[in-house]
Design a protein around this motif. Structure first.
Motif, PDB file in Angstrom:
ATOM      1  N   PHE A 182       0.839  -1.191   0.000  1.00 27.15           N
ATOM      2  CA  PHE A 182       0.000   0.000   0.000  1.00 27.15           C
ATOM      3  C   PHE A 182       0.881   1.252   0.000  1.00 27.15           C
ATOM      4  N   ASN A 183       0.387   2.304  -0.628  1.00 30.80           N
ATOM      5  CA  ASN A 183       1.056   3.591  -0.574  1.00 30.80           C
ATOM      6  C   ASN A 183       0.993   4.116   0.857  1.00 30.80           C
ATOM      7  N   ALA A 184       2.142   4.439   1.442  1.00 28.40           N
ATOM      8  CA  ALA A 184       2.190   4.838   2.841  1.00 28.40           C
ATOM      9  C   ALA A 184       1.501   6.169   3.098  1.00 28.40           C
ATOM     10  N   GLY A 185       1.446   7.026   2.094  1.00 23.54           N
ATOM     11  CA  GLY A 185       0.834   8.331   2.272  1.00 23.54           C
ATOM     12  C   GLY A 185      -0.667   8.331   2.144  1.00 23.54           C
ATOM     13  N   THR A 186      -1.210   7.482   1.269  1.00 22.27           N
ATOM     14  CA  THR A 186      -2.644   7.530   0.968  1.00 22.27           C
ATOM     15  C   THR A 186      -3.401   6.256   1.315  1.00 22.27           C
ATOM     16  N   ILE A 190      -1.153  -0.739  -4.151  1.00 23.99           N
ATOM     17  CA  ILE A 190      -0.186  -0.779  -5.249  1.00 23.99           C
ATOM     18  C   ILE A 190      -0.232  -2.146  -5.913  1.00 23.99           C
ATOM     19  N   TRP A 191      -0.152  -3.204  -5.106  1.00 23.97           N
ATOM     20  CA  TRP A 191      -0.357  -4.557  -5.625  1.00 23.97           C
ATOM     21  C   TRP A 191      -0.711  -5.496  -4.483  1.00 23.97           C
ATOM     22  N   GLN A 192      -1.278  -6.639  -4.831  1.00 23.14           N
ATOM     23  CA  GLN A 192      -1.491  -7.711  -3.879  1.00 23.14           C
ATOM     24  C   GLN A 192      -1.140  -9.023  -4.569  1.00 23.14           C
ATOM     25  N   ARG A 193      -0.624  -9.967  -3.797  1.00 21.13           N
ATOM     26  CA  ARG A 193      -0.182 -11.225  -4.377  1.00 21.13           C
ATOM     27  C   ARG A 193      -0.554 -12.383  -3.447  1.00 21.13           C
ATOM     28  N   ALA A 194      -1.259 -13.372  -3.994  1.00 23.66           N
ATOM     29  CA  ALA A 194      -1.574 -14.597  -3.247  1.00 23.66           C
ATOM     30  C   ALA A 194      -0.314 -15.449  -3.204  1.00 23.66           C
ATOM     31  N   VAL A 195       0.519 -15.205  -2.216  1.00 24.97           N
ATOM     32  CA  VAL A 195       1.827 -15.860  -2.124  1.00 24.97           C
ATOM     33  C   VAL A 195       1.677 -17.325  -1.753  1.00 24.97           C
ATOM     34  N   SER A 196       0.886 -17.607  -0.734  1.00 25.25           N
ATOM     35  CA  SER A 196       0.676 -18.988  -0.276  1.00 25.25           C
ATOM     36  C   SER A 196      -0.808 -19.213  -0.045  1.00 25.25           C
ATOM     37  N   PRO A 197      -1.615 -19.318  -1.106  1.00 23.70           N
ATOM     38  CA  PRO A 197      -3.069 -19.403  -0.977  1.00 23.70           C
ATOM     39  C   PRO A 197      -3.499 -20.531  -0.045  1.00 23.70           C
ATOM     40  N   GLY A 198      -4.368 -20.191   0.910  1.00 23.32           N
ATOM     41  CA  GLY A 198      -4.878 -21.182   1.840  1.00 23.32           C
ATOM     42  C   GLY A 198      -4.008 -21.405   3.059  1.00 23.32           C
ATOM     43  N   PHE A 199      -2.784 -20.875   3.055  1.00 21.96           N
ATOM     44  CA  PHE A 199      -1.880 -21.005   4.188  1.00 21.96           C
ATOM     45  C   PHE A 199      -1.549 -19.620   4.734  1.00 21.96           C
ATOM     46  N   ALA A 200      -1.829 -19.412   6.007  1.00 20.10           N
ATOM     47  CA  ALA A 200      -1.571 -18.116   6.623  1.00 20.10           C
ATOM     48  C   ALA A 200      -0.094 -17.760   6.543  1.00 20.10           C
ATOM     49  N   SER A 307       1.834   4.881  -8.433  1.00 21.38           N
ATOM     50  CA  SER A 307       2.911   3.998  -8.872  1.00 21.38           C
ATOM     51  C   SER A 307       3.789   3.673  -7.683  1.00 21.38           C
ATOM     52  N   ALA A 308       4.307   2.441  -7.635  1.00 16.37           N
ATOM     53  CA  ALA A 308       5.165   2.024  -6.527  1.00 16.37           C
ATOM     54  C   ALA A 308       6.478   2.780  -6.559  1.00 16.37           C
ATOM     55  N   THR A 309       6.984   3.054  -5.364  1.00 17.46           N
ATOM     56  CA  THR A 309       8.214   3.818  -5.294  1.00 17.46           C
ATOM     57  C   THR A 309       9.479   2.986  -5.340  1.00 17.46           C
ATOM     58  N   PRO A 310       9.517   1.799  -4.590  1.00 14.58           N
ATOM     59  CA  PRO A 310      10.798   1.088  -4.559  1.00 14.58           C
ATOM     60  C   PRO A 310      11.164   0.474  -5.879  1.00 14.58           C
ATOM     61  N   THR A 311      12.459   0.302  -6.113  1.00 14.89           N
ATOM     62  CA  THR A 311      12.948  -0.379  -7.304  1.00 14.89           C
ATOM     63  C   THR A 311      13.548  -1.703  -6.890  1.00 14.89           C
ATOM     64  N   ALA A 312      12.994  -2.812  -7.385  1.00  9.49           N
ATOM     65  CA  ALA A 312      13.447  -4.127  -6.956  1.00  9.49           C
ATOM     66  C   ALA A 312      14.802  -4.442  -7.562  1.00  9.49           C
ATOM     67  N   THR A 313      15.703  -4.849  -6.696  1.00  9.78           N
ATOM     68  CA  THR A 313      17.008  -5.285  -7.176  1.00  9.78           C
ATOM     69  C   THR A 313      17.411  -6.556  -6.450  1.00  9.78           C
ATOM     70  N   PRO A 314      16.630  -7.644  -6.649  1.00  9.86           N
ATOM     71  CA  PRO A 314      16.996  -8.881  -5.983  1.00  9.86           C
ATOM     72  C   PRO A 314      18.397  -9.289  -6.376  1.00  9.86           C
ATOM     73  N   THR A 315      19.144  -9.767  -5.397  1.00  8.72           N
ATOM     74  CA  THR A 315      20.550  -9.992  -5.630  1.00  8.72           C
ATOM     75  C   THR A 315      20.954 -11.451  -5.673  1.00  8.72           C
ATOM     76  N   SER A 316      19.993 -12.389  -5.588  1.00  3.43           N
ATOM     77  CA  SER A 316      20.473 -13.736  -5.462  1.00  3.43           C
ATOM     78  C   SER A 316      19.400 -14.784  -5.593  1.00  3.43           C
ATOM     79  N   THR A 317      19.859 -16.030  -5.585  1.00  2.00           N
ATOM     80  CA  THR A 317      18.981 -17.170  -5.439  1.00  2.00           C
ATOM     81  C   THR A 317      19.303 -17.827  -4.104  1.00  2.00           C
ATOM     82  N   PRO A 318      18.350 -17.820  -3.116  1.00  2.00           N
ATOM     83  CA  PRO A 318      18.662 -18.365  -1.811  1.00  2.00           C
ATOM     84  C   PRO A 318      18.938 -19.872  -1.865  1.00  2.00           C
TER      85      PRO A 318
END
Length: 333
Positions: A182-186, A190-200, A307-318
């Motif tokens: 969510f936009n922190a000011g308003t 911005i987006w939502q994602r069902a990361v693990s549907p059915g699992f909290a 529009s989202a503010t951060p710029t994603a720069t993932p650095t790796s594969t865990p």
């Protein structure tokens, strides 16, 4: 931890707070709390350690020796961790709302009501305090000085996790397994994602280098467990990576704690079997592995979507490495 000292609390059944030398494990001091439980993590600021207990006791201790500076009791109890900013201490009071105290004296500044039990811990940034509310499924934003409600944003299920704020965006997860930005000011979605549907999602989000890390727990019946660490692009919500925190089966895959990112490694403890996993961020440019999820639908109020503010720069594969620890007794929340 700060200046080579680790601070933490345990229940015995009355709580004891310890200060431990991080290099040697030697006890520096201990502080005996009230006849209650300590569920929250301590907050450290300006040489003071702030603590909250389930009987409503809130304390400020001298971080050097563990002596009590002030102690107050607020009916309702606290299951959230305190946050300190601008000379104020913020903490969610169970079944009441968000409380602000003077960090120097413990005197109450304001208490803004919120419905239902409060499990989420507040996050403070840019004059705003953000906290989740379980029963009404909302994320709240309050004015840090006055306690006035600035906006609320509604999710699809209970919110028991705590928010993370980065680059003008608030991230929070709920019991449906959905992660929100969510936009922190308003408060606009911005987006939502069902990361693990059915699992909290039992762990609160951690944001580092343009990536949001969360971990999943169990389903509504408390009989099935997902137990995975997820890495999500902070700008788009795309799932970049997921893997189990423990190689065990069933209840062993029960993750409640939040990830910690340090020096190119993601650390996360596993509640189910007492292991700790370390995921090594070893590649400069990971290949994203998308996870199927429903098309994002805005539920926040107000409804304008910036529009989202951060710029994603993932650095790796865990890559996971687990270290066994003593087995805890799981407690459904």
């Amino acid at each position: 931890m700060k200046n080579g000292v680790v601070y933490y609390g345990v229940n015995r059944p009355t709580p004891v707070v310890f200060a431990i030398n991080a290099a040697t494990g030697t006890e520096i001091w201990r502080h005996n709390g009230p006849f209650a439980n300590i569920v929250s993590s301590p907050a450290l600021e300006s040489g003071r350690l702030y603590l909250a207990y389930t009987d409503g006791t809130v304390e400020a201790l001298d971080a050097a020796n563990g002596q009590t500076i002030w102690s107050v009791i607020h009916p309702g109890g606290a299951y959230s961790s305190p946050a300190v900013s601008g000379g104020r201490l913020y903490i969610a009071i169970h079944n009441q709302g968000l409380l602000a105290l003077d960090a120097d004296t413990g005197s109450q500044l304001w208490l803004t009501p919120m419905p239902g039990p409060q499990w989420s811990s507040p996050a403070v940034e840019n004059g705003r305090v953000f906290v989740g509310s379980r029963d009404d499924h909302k994320l709240y934003a309050f004015d840090a000085a006055t306690g006035n409600t600035l906006w609320t944003a509604t999710t699809s299920d209970w919110v028991q996790t705590s928010p993370a704020v980065a680059n003008g965006v608030v991230y929070i997860a709920n019991n449906a397994g959905t992660l929100y930005a969510f936009n922190a000011g308003t408060g606009s979605l911005i987006w939502q994602r069902a990361v693990s549907p059915g699992f909290a999602i039992g762990s609160s989000p951690t944001v580092a280098n343009g990536v949001v890390y969360v971990a999943s727990a169990l389903d509504a019946s408390a009989t099935h467990f997902d137990g995975k660490l997820y890495a999500v692009d902070a700008t788009t919500g795309q799932v970049l990576f997921s893997d189990v925190v423990s190689e065990g089966q069933g209840e062993a895959r029960w993750v409640q704690a939040s990830p910690t990112v340090d020096n190119g490694v993601v650390y996360i403890p596993n509640y189910g079997d007492g292991t700790v996993a370390a995921f090594w961020l070893n590649a400069p440019t990971p290949s994203p592995t998308p996870t199927a999820s429903p098309t994002p639908t805005s539920t926040a109020t107000p409804t304008a979507t910036p529009s989202a503010t951060p710029t994603a720069t993932p650095t790796s594969t865990p890559r996971p490495h687990s270290t066994p620890k003593p087995h805890p007794t799981p407690r459904p929340r």
